[in-house]
Design an enzyme around this catalytic site. Structure first.
Site, PDB file in Angstrom:
ATOM      1  N   SER A 228     -35.976  90.379 -27.134  1.00 33.52           N
ATOM      2  CA  SER A 228     -34.918  90.267 -26.135  1.00 33.52           C
ATOM      3  C   SER A 228     -35.450  89.973 -24.734  1.00 33.52           C
ATOM      4  CB  SER A 228     -34.061  91.529 -26.107  1.00 33.52           C
ATOM      5  OG  SER A 228     -34.850  92.644 -25.795  1.00 33.52           O
TER       6      SER A 228
ATOM      7  N   ASP B 269     -31.081  96.877 -17.006  1.00 32.37           N
ATOM      8  CA  ASP B 269     -30.319  97.801 -17.858  1.00 32.37           C
ATOM      9  C   ASP B 269     -31.172  98.927 -18.426  1.00 32.37           C
ATOM     10  OD1 ASP B 269     -31.882  96.498 -19.679  1.00 32.37           O
ATOM     11  OD2 ASP B 269     -30.238  95.592 -20.799  1.00 32.37           O
TER      12      ASP B 269
ATOM     13  N   HIS C 288     -34.414  95.855 -19.881  1.00 32.25           N
ATOM     14  CA  HIS C 288     -34.688  94.470 -19.475  1.00 32.25           C
ATOM     15  C   HIS C 288     -34.760  94.348 -17.955  1.00 32.25           C
ATOM     16  CE1 HIS C 288     -32.563  94.374 -23.398  1.00 32.25           C
ATOM     17  NE2 HIS C 288     -33.648  93.677 -23.692  1.00 32.25           N
TER      18      HIS C 288
END
Ligand SMILES: *[C@@H]1O[C@H](CO)[C@@H](O)[C@H](O)[C@H]1NC(C)=O
Ligand SMILES: *[C@@H]1O[C@H](CO)[C@@H](O)[C@H](O)[C@H]1NC(C)=O
Length: 357
Positions: A43, A321, A324
């Site tokens: 991610s 967040d 990330h």
């Protein structure tokens, strides 16, 4: 005393000479013309694979740059986006969101949660076998740039599910699977590889925020979880070692190893000087002992209804967040990376197609 000083000066000047010479050699190299960029990762570099395949990234993700969620776990662009821009290539489309997208300029095989160990069915093979009109021409495959940014989830999964000792024992296997992927791409014609090592996972705010009354030494001097970072560095050491092996083995490959760990850690260490707030602040999301309200979600915490929206000034936070990085942080890290200052060999990404023997 004098002699020591003279020796020191001689050493100093000759090392300046050496650096200048290396720089000159690097600048003599021609700029590479990459027709396409293929990215493999989790991610940290997912530009929508997770969103297309599993669940959408929801607002306020993407607010800063795309003004829509855009599949990315950030308020804006990721490091891979800044790299694509730096190379004059369009931002990557995620491979899993392939309806109507074309891959003339590459594809992104990154998906949130991807691990090296699970990814052995190689989506790349699927691309080469699928609709050829949307792909770069075969001769472009060898000129493309192949970037990798992975490993963090293998470690994160390990921290959750196994003892440090067991995790330690699995690292060689993770690295081995990674080498298999590189060899596989090489056998299909790939030549230029740009490999990011794994970041300081022990500095992720979503983990540090839950640390209560730490024993002395549990956190390092900057507030990161020492043991987790130690594992990340151990992983990186083995990764670097395997890159050296691959270089020797794959005689036409130009493989660059990039110390992403150092880039990220330097940012966290120097947050204030670089214009950021507390490096452990989370811009979007509420986390604490016993609760996690992820970015964009609503929940009831201690009888209070909360909505995890964006902080007022995402450009001043490092962590979007809790896991990330923000667009501002990604931009900062990318600018450290592209000029080769964190690379082995120390060649800018625009010249990384040249093999350095
Ligand atoms: C991955 O590879 C291993 C051994 O090479 C195999 O047993 C396993 O089924 C593969 N998994 C997937 C999802 O292809
Ligand atoms: C690379 O860029 C960064 C950020 O702009 C800068 O701090 C660093 O000195 C540069 N390094 C080289 C070798 O040009």
């Amino acid at each position: 005393m004098k002699l020591i000083r003279v020796v020191f000066l001689v050493v100093l000047f000759s090392s300046y000479g050496l650096i200048a010479e290396t720089e000159k050699k690097v600048m003599d190299l021609q700029t590479c013309d990459y027709p396409a960029l293929y990215n493999f990762g989790d991610s940290n570099s997912d530009t929508g694979g997770m969103a297309a395949a599993f669940f959408p990234m929801i607002a306020p993700c993407g607010d800063t740059y795309f003004h829509r969620p855009a599949g990315r776990g950030s308020d804006g662009r990721l490091i891979i986006d800044f790299i694509a821009e730096h190379l004059g290539l369009p931002l990557l489309s995620p491979y899993l969101d392939s309806v109507g997208t074309n891959f003339h300029h590459g594809a992104n095989f990154a998906t949130g949660g991807a691990t090296i160990r699970r990814q052995n069915e190689s989506w790349f093979r699927l691309v080469t076998a699928s609709d050829r009109n949307r792909l770069p021409r075969p001769q472009d495959f060898s000129k493309a740039l192949y970037t990798f940014d992975i490993g963090q989830n293998d470690l994160a999964a390990g921290f959750r599910t196994m003892s440090m000792k067991k995790l330690r024992a699995t690292i060689p296997d993770i690295i081995n699977q990674f080498s298999i992927q590189i060899r596989d791409l090489y056998s299909k014609g790939a030549r230029t590889f740009w490999i990011h090592n794994t970041g300081p996972i022990g500095c992720l705010p979503v983990a540090t925020i839950k640390v209560q009354n730490p024993k002395p030494g549990y956190l390092d001097e900057h507030g990161c979880i020492r043991g987790q970072n130690h594992r990340a560095r151990e992983f990186n050491k083995k990764l670097k070692h395997s890159v050296h092996h691959l270089r020797a083995e794959l005689s036409e490959a130009a493989i660059t190893y990039v110390d992403m760990y150092r880039g990220k850690y330097d940012l966290i260490r120097n947050a204030k000087e670089q214009g950021f707030e507390d490096p452990f602040k989370i811009c979007c999301g509420f986390h604490g002992i016993g609760f996690d309200v992820w970015c964009g979600n609503k929940a009831t915490v201690k009888d209070i209804e909360v909505y995890a929206g964006s902080c007022a000034k995402p450009s001043a936070v490092i962590s979007w967040d809790g896991v990330h990085y923000s667009e501002a942080a990604n931009s900062w890290i990318a600018s450290q990376i592209v000029n080769g200052s964190l690379s082995d060999p120390p060649i800018p990404i625009t010249r990384a197609c040249h093999r350095k023997n």
